[in-house]
Motif scaffolding. Structure first.
Motif, PDB file in Angstrom:
ATOM      1  N   GLN A 124      13.732 -16.390 -11.209  1.00 42.75           N
ATOM      2  CA  GLN A 124      13.427 -15.216 -12.040  1.00 42.75           C
ATOM      3  C   GLN A 124      12.222 -15.394 -12.964  1.00 42.75           C
ATOM      4  O   GLN A 124      12.164 -14.774 -14.034  1.00 42.75           O
ATOM      5  CB  GLN A 124      14.642 -14.798 -12.899  1.00 42.75           C
ATOM      6  CG  GLN A 124      15.847 -14.351 -12.135  1.00 42.75           C
ATOM      7  CD  GLN A 124      16.812 -15.513 -11.923  1.00 42.75           C
ATOM      8  OE1 GLN A 124      17.087 -16.256 -12.850  1.00 42.75           O
ATOM      9  NE2 GLN A 124      17.308 -15.650 -10.721  1.00 42.75           N
ATOM     10  N   GLY A 125      11.283 -16.256 -12.575  1.00 45.63           N
ATOM     11  CA  GLY A 125      10.069 -16.406 -13.374  1.00 45.63           C
ATOM     12  C   GLY A 125      10.278 -17.119 -14.694  1.00 45.63           C
ATOM     13  O   GLY A 125       9.345 -17.278 -15.479  1.00 45.63           O
ATOM     14  N   ALA A 126      11.520 -17.546 -14.962  1.00 45.47           N
ATOM     15  CA  ALA A 126      11.841 -18.207 -16.226  1.00 45.47           C
ATOM     16  C   ALA A 126      11.848 -19.717 -16.019  1.00 45.47           C
ATOM     17  O   ALA A 126      12.397 -20.198 -15.027  1.00 45.47           O
ATOM     18  CB  ALA A 126      13.208 -17.742 -16.728  1.00 45.47           C
ATOM     19  N   LEU A 127      11.227 -20.444 -16.936  1.00 44.72           N
ATOM     20  CA  LEU A 127      11.307 -21.905 -16.875  1.00 44.72           C
ATOM     21  C   LEU A 127      12.640 -22.307 -17.501  1.00 44.72           C
ATOM     22  O   LEU A 127      12.896 -22.019 -18.674  1.00 44.72           O
ATOM     23  CB  LEU A 127      10.121 -22.524 -17.631  1.00 44.72           C
ATOM     24  CG  LEU A 127      10.066 -24.056 -17.631  1.00 44.72           C
ATOM     25  CD1 LEU A 127      10.001 -24.622 -16.210  1.00 44.72           C
ATOM     26  CD2 LEU A 127       8.878 -24.557 -18.455  1.00 44.72           C
ATOM     27  N   VAL A 128      13.509 -22.917 -16.694  1.00 42.85           N
ATOM     28  CA  VAL A 128      14.853 -23.263 -17.168  1.00 42.85           C
ATOM     29  C   VAL A 128      15.084 -24.756 -16.990  1.00 42.85           C
ATOM     30  O   VAL A 128      14.899 -25.300 -15.900  1.00 42.85           O
ATOM     31  CB  VAL A 128      15.939 -22.442 -16.442  1.00 42.85           C
ATOM     32  CG1 VAL A 128      17.331 -22.869 -16.900  1.00 42.85           C
ATOM     33  CG2 VAL A 128      15.758 -20.947 -16.709  1.00 42.85           C
TER      34      VAL A 128
END
Lengths: 133, 133
Positions: A124-128
């Motif tokens: 989802q384009g999020a750095l996690v």
């Protein structure tokens, strides 16, 4: 598997100003702490259910330097979830088609715990970040 | 003043895929809910200490449409802190030189509570919502 949101990391161009703003909002704000092996200086903002980590580049080639060039006002850089077992997290991410950044093996993170990062393009384009507690 | 991190909102290009990924990681994932008055469909991901809100545009002129054009893989859109009194939050932000988006007055948010958003340029580049609980 996701047992707790450990922190939200925000890259900031001015650490003192950011710390002062959160202090003004009544949050518990730590002194700055240099993490030379991670190329950042951090301030921890503690709120009752989680932490905000304000990060500023330290030294040359900081991993957040390019992010701040793209986002000169700063920005939300990553989220970090706690997991019970980092190897299990790595396997599960692989199973669901999410690449792990780097060579795919856990490393020692800024809190001296094993961590890994999921590839934002697969998640989802999020750095996690996932951190073993 | 910041009493709790209510949620982290992530704008996603594919809501079913995002929901399935979080479900695979063992999180409690809600059914999608349309919020036509806010121009988004949301899925709530509950982890023990907070929530992730996965958001996808609904209808024309969705407020997250431009964000997804700039970030086609998705991305972390905003954070939401709970506050005891929204008027106090508005005053405090004004006192520390942080503009409030829109006309500066609280509006009814997606959870039917009074909310306001701080201007990212005045607040570390992060879009931060304050919600009265």
């Amino acid at each position: 598997m996701l047992t707790w949101l450990n922190h939200i990391a925000i890259a900031v161009p001015d650490l003192s100003k950011a710390a002062a703003q959160y202090k003004s909002l009544g949050a518990n704000v730590s002194d700055p702490k240099d993490l030379p092996e991670h190329g950042v200086t951090v301030v921890f903002v503690t709120i009752p259910n989680t932490k905000i980590e304000l990060m500023h580049p330290l030294g040359q080639g900081s991993p957040i330097e390019a992010f701040l060039e793209r986002n000169p006002s700063g920005g939300i850089h990553h989220l970090c979830f706690e997991v019970a077992e980092i190897g299990e997290a790595a396997d599960k991410l692989r199973d669901i088609g999410v690449r792990v950044l780097g060579d795919g093996t856990p490393k020692l993170g800024a809190h001296d715990k094993p961590v890994l990062f999921a590839h934002p393009k697969d998640f989802q384009g999020a750095l996690v970040e996932f951190e073993q507690i």
